[in-house]
Design an enzyme around this catalytic site. Structure first.
Site, mmCIF file in Angstrom:
data_model
loop_
_atom_site.group_PDB
_atom_site.id
_atom_site.type_symbol
_atom_site.label_atom_id
_atom_site.label_comp_id
_atom_site.label_asym_id
_atom_site.label_seq_id
_atom_site.Cartn_x
_atom_site.Cartn_y
_atom_site.Cartn_z
ATOM 1 N N GLY A 206 0.830 -1.212 0.000
ATOM 2 C CA GLY A 206 0.000 0.000 0.000
ATOM 3 C C GLY A 206 0.862 1.259 0.000
ATOM 4 N N ASP A 235 4.702 -9.963 5.915
ATOM 5 C CA ASP A 235 4.076 -11.110 5.238
ATOM 6 C C ASP A 235 4.911 -11.606 4.052
ATOM 7 O OD1 ASP A 235 2.051 -10.444 6.962
ATOM 8 O OD2 ASP A 235 0.611 -9.867 5.422
ATOM 9 N N GLY A 279 -0.132 -13.140 7.567
ATOM 10 C CA GLY A 279 -0.136 -13.517 6.159
ATOM 11 C C GLY A 279 -1.544 -13.360 5.609
ATOM 12 N N ARG A 280 -1.842 -12.130 5.227
ATOM 13 C CA ARG A 280 -3.177 -11.822 4.711
ATOM 14 C C ARG A 280 -3.466 -12.595 3.425
ATOM 15 N NH1 ARG A 280 -4.702 -6.099 6.409
ATOM 16 N NH2 ARG A 280 -2.616 -5.299 6.143
HETATM 17 N N1 LIG Z 1 -3.429 2.599 -3.786
HETATM 18 C C1 LIG Z 1 -2.934 3.495 -2.930
HETATM 19 N N2 LIG Z 1 -2.650 4.752 -3.333
HETATM 20 C C2 LIG Z 1 -2.135 5.654 -2.469
HETATM 21 N N3 LIG Z 1 -1.877 5.394 -1.163
HETATM 22 C C3 LIG Z 1 -2.142 4.167 -0.703
HETATM 23 C C4 LIG Z 1 -2.688 3.154 -1.546
HETATM 24 N N4 LIG Z 1 -2.844 2.038 -0.799
HETATM 25 C C5 LIG Z 1 -2.424 2.340 0.442
HETATM 26 N N5 LIG Z 1 -2.003 3.611 0.510
HETATM 27 C C6 LIG Z 1 -1.492 4.307 1.693
HETATM 28 O O1 LIG Z 1 -0.306 3.632 2.138
HETATM 29 C C7 LIG Z 1 -0.257 3.598 3.561
HETATM 30 C C8 LIG Z 1 0.005 2.216 4.068
HETATM 31 O O2 LIG Z 1 -0.828 1.263 3.427
HETATM 32 P P1 LIG Z 1 -1.244 -0.108 4.134
HETATM 33 O O3 LIG Z 1 -1.941 -0.932 3.119
HETATM 34 O O4 LIG Z 1 -1.970 0.178 5.398
HETATM 35 O O5 LIG Z 1 0.116 -0.755 4.612
HETATM 36 P P2 LIG Z 1 1.329 -1.406 3.831
HETATM 37 O O6 LIG Z 1 2.037 -0.334 3.126
HETATM 38 O O7 LIG Z 1 2.133 -2.000 4.912
HETATM 39 O O8 LIG Z 1 0.744 -2.412 2.892
HETATM 40 C C9 LIG Z 1 -1.550 4.205 4.058
HETATM 41 O O9 LIG Z 1 -1.279 5.485 4.540
HETATM 42 C C10 LIG Z 1 -2.466 4.211 2.849
HETATM 43 O O10 LIG Z 1 -3.350 5.321 2.835
HETATM 44 O O1 LIG Z 2 -4.063 -4.883 13.033
HETATM 45 P P1 LIG Z 2 -3.385 -4.101 11.975
HETATM 46 O O2 LIG Z 2 -2.431 -3.093 12.478
HETATM 47 O O3 LIG Z 2 -4.328 -3.527 10.975
HETATM 48 O O4 LIG Z 2 -2.454 -5.089 11.191
HETATM 49 C C1 LIG Z 2 -2.804 -6.355 10.777
HETATM 50 C C2 LIG Z 2 -2.047 -6.684 9.519
HETATM 51 O O5 LIG Z 2 -0.735 -6.250 9.563
HETATM 52 C C3 LIG Z 2 0.123 -7.198 8.971
HETATM 53 O O6 LIG Z 2 0.916 -7.728 9.985
HETATM 54 C C4 LIG Z 2 1.002 -6.580 7.922
HETATM 55 O O7 LIG Z 2 0.315 -5.649 7.230
HETATM 56 P P2 LIG Z 2 1.017 -4.597 6.253
HETATM 57 O O8 LIG Z 2 2.444 -4.969 6.096
HETATM 58 O O9 LIG Z 2 0.285 -4.706 4.958
HETATM 59 O O10 LIG Z 2 0.890 -3.275 6.884
HETATM 60 C C5 LIG Z 2 -0.780 -8.270 8.403
HETATM 61 O O11 LIG Z 2 -0.194 -9.508 8.455
HETATM 62 C C6 LIG Z 2 -1.985 -8.120 9.272
HETATM 63 O O12 LIG Z 2 -3.140 -8.501 8.626
HETATM 64 MG MG LIG Z 3 0.055 -4.385 2.860
#
Ligand SMILES: Nc1ncnc2c1ncn2[C@@H]1O[C@H](COP(=O)(O)OP(=O)(O)O)[C@@H](O)[C@H]1O
Ligand SMILES: O=P(O)(O)OC[C@H]1O[C@](O)(COP(=O)(O)O)[C@@H](O)[C@@H]1O
Ligand SMILES: [Mg+2]
Length: 494
Positions: A206, A235, A279-280
């Site tokens: 993300g 993950d 591990g989503r």
């Molecule tokens: N498609 C996207 N475009 C822009 N920002 C995003 C997108 N997806 C996630 N983000 C932003 O990236 C940050 C982290 O995303 P998240 O999915 O929660 O964790 P991770 O980066 O660990 O997968 C958040 O602040 C979210 O708003």
């Molecule tokens: O409870 P939270 O903070 O939303 O995080 C849960 C999620 O975080 C993780 O540990 C890792 O998530 P990201 O690396 O995508 O942020 C996943 O395995 C789990 O589903």
């Molecule tokens: Mg993620």
């Protein structure tokens, strides 16, 4: 050599099917950095490492501009040489004068062991290698760019942080507002003293999607801002790279939970120990923790659908194991079997689907099943160590890995590269364009050898019907497409 270029990456093709998916460079769009015919080195500076006593003695310390790393290691004599990435490391020339640089660091998404090590090493490398002292920590993830204070990060402040879990600058989900974030970078740095900026973004899939749109907006505005990502995913669901930092630590820490589950199970009559691991969408932690432990009798991951009842199902296997050994241990990844549960369609602040607790659900179903069969009462203990694993500091091997990832990112940004992440590919540090990192998820390929090794180590059923077995043997291992094809026939059985 033929080359094509766009916002995302420059693709250069050479002889014998050689392709380099190169990362963007500031000089691609900032006109006063572009080389001219009279002075092609205009606006670059000798790398300060040339006079650094630690590095000046190292032979070939600077990376040759033509060095690249192959994405695929196993090739046949007739196959093309394939895709390569630019090798990471310090360049002879840098595009930033130390005093002109403002660097920002942000951490986003869920916690992962090693975040503080990466922060520490960016700060230390910028200062000790490149003399960059203006480094801001953006508090609380992306929203911190426009709604929170910043922290001045100095080598002294960061000296011991790698010994702590979490992230000293905080993290969050949601809050990504591209315009506000780029406005903030522009206001803090560029507009104030004609500084050049570097933005280091540490996060998962993300976060890196967010980093990509920030890079695109910066490029549209023509700003001299290098955007460098450092992939974080406990993950291990990010593609291209060998593994993410924190993964090794997570697998190691998971052993404690598995050991506890084993002790509980072994000490009870018909004891079942169940551990849910992170591990989503990808079952790497569960798979590696299972292979490392050898106490696990069954590992359930999102990529390998399973079913509970009937011939070849989980209940039948549990009964068999309990009759054989009197106890058993099950590891389940959080995203496993979600198709068996009633979904609620809820999302977190980042838009990630909120999953049901599959561990609790299976535990309940097992208890109900064996309660009905009065002949075999079971004792089940369920452990969810998720937040205990995420919150610890990184182990020694991840600390080294974090250090090299951070140093690579700093060398790359100082050399003027942008829109890239640093990452380990086949054991070599590389610069990978954002779009390759965000294009898909890394998943366990259940037709590859690693999953077969797991199945042969646990002796668990593969939960595949006869139709699937033929697809499996006909399929060519190693690509996601084949997995999808295989998964299509693995519908859970009633
Ligand atoms: N498609 C996207 N475009 C822009 N920002 C995003 C997108 N997806 C996630 N983000 C932003 O990236 C940050 C982290 O995303 P998240 O999915 O929660 O964790 P991770 O980066 O660990 O997968 C958040 O602040 C979210 O708003
Ligand atoms: O409870 P939270 O903070 O939303 O995080 C849960 C999620 O975080 C993780 O540990 C890792 O998530 P990201 O690396 O995508 O942020 C996943 O395995 C789990 O589903
Ligand atoms: Mg993620």
């Amino acid at each position: 050599m033929d080359s094509q270029s766009n916002f995302q990456m420059k693709v250069v093709e050479g002889e014998f099917g050689y392709v380099i998916q190169d990362v963007p460079h500031l000089s691609d769009y900032v006109s006063d950095l572009q080389c001219d015919s009279i002075n092609w080195m205009r606006e670059t500076y000798p790398n300060p490492l040339r006079s650094n006593p630690a590095y000046s003695v190292v032979k070939q310390y600077f990376v040759d501009m033509d060095d690249s790393v192959p994405e695929k290691m196993v090739v046949h004599k007739d196959t093309p040489r394939g895709v390569h990435f630019r090798r990471a490391g310090p360049r002879q020339q840098v595009y930033f004068a130390s005093d002109d640089v403002l660097a920002c660091i942000v951490t986003c998404g869920g916690l992962c062991p090693g975040l503080n090590t990466v922060i520490r090493e960016i700060v230390h490398s910028l200062d000790y290698m490149y003399g960059v002292t203006k480094v801001l920590g953006i508090e609380g993830g992306y929203r911190g760019f426009y709604s929170k204070n910043t922290i001045n990060l100095t080598p002294k402040l960061c000296n011991d942080i790698h010994k702590r879990g979490g992230t000293i600058i905080g993290s969050s989900r949601g809050g990504h507002d591209t315009t506000k974030i780029v406005d903030s970078v522009q206001d803090r740095g560029i507009n104030q003293a004609l500084l050049l900026a570097q933005v280091y973004i540490i996060g998962g899939d993300g976060t890196l999607r967010g980093a990509n749109v920030i890079y695109e907006e910066i490029r549209k505005r023509g700003l001299k801002v290098a955007v460098a990502g450092i992939p974080k995913t406990i993950d291990n669901d990010i593609p291209v790279i060998d593994r993410s930092f924190g993964f090794d630590t997570a697998v190691e820490e998971a052993q404690r939970a598995i050991n506890a589950a084993h002790v509980e199970a072994d000490s009870a009559e018909n004891g079942i120990g169940m551990v849910k691991l992170m591990g989503r969408y990808s079952g790497f932690i569960a798979m590696h923790a299972t292979l490392a432990s050898r106490d696990v009798d069954c590992c359930l991951i999102p990529e390998s659908p399973f079913y509970l009842e009937g011939k070849g199902g989980l209940f039948e296997y549990i009964e068999k194991k309990l009759k054989e050994n009197g106890h058993m241990v099950i590891v389940v990844a959080e995203g496993a079997g979600q198709e068996l549960l009633v979904t609620k369609n809820e999302e977190d602040a980042s838009g990630n689907k909120l999953l049901q607790d599959v561990g609790l659900w299976i535990a309940q179903r097992i208890k109900e099943h064996f309660a009905k069969q009065a002949t075999m009462p079971v004792t089940l203990k369920y452990i969810d160590p998720t937040y205990m694993i995420r919150a610890i500091p990184s182990n020694a091997s991840d600390n080294v890995y974090c250090t090299l990832l951070a140093q690579s990112a700093v060398h790359g940004a100082m050399a003027g590269y942008t829109g890239f992440t640093s990452g380990l590919v086949n054991g070599r540090h590389t610069y990978i364009p954002f779009n390759r990192i965000i294009e898909k998820q890394n998943k366990v390929v259940i037709t590859d050898r690693m999953w077969a090794r797991l199945l042969s180590s646990t002796n668990q059923p593969s939960f595949q019907g006869p139709k699937c077995a033929s697809v499996s043997s006909a399929g060519q291992p190693g690509t996601d497409d084949k997995v999808t094809g295989l998964l299509g026939c693995l519908t859970p059985k009633p």
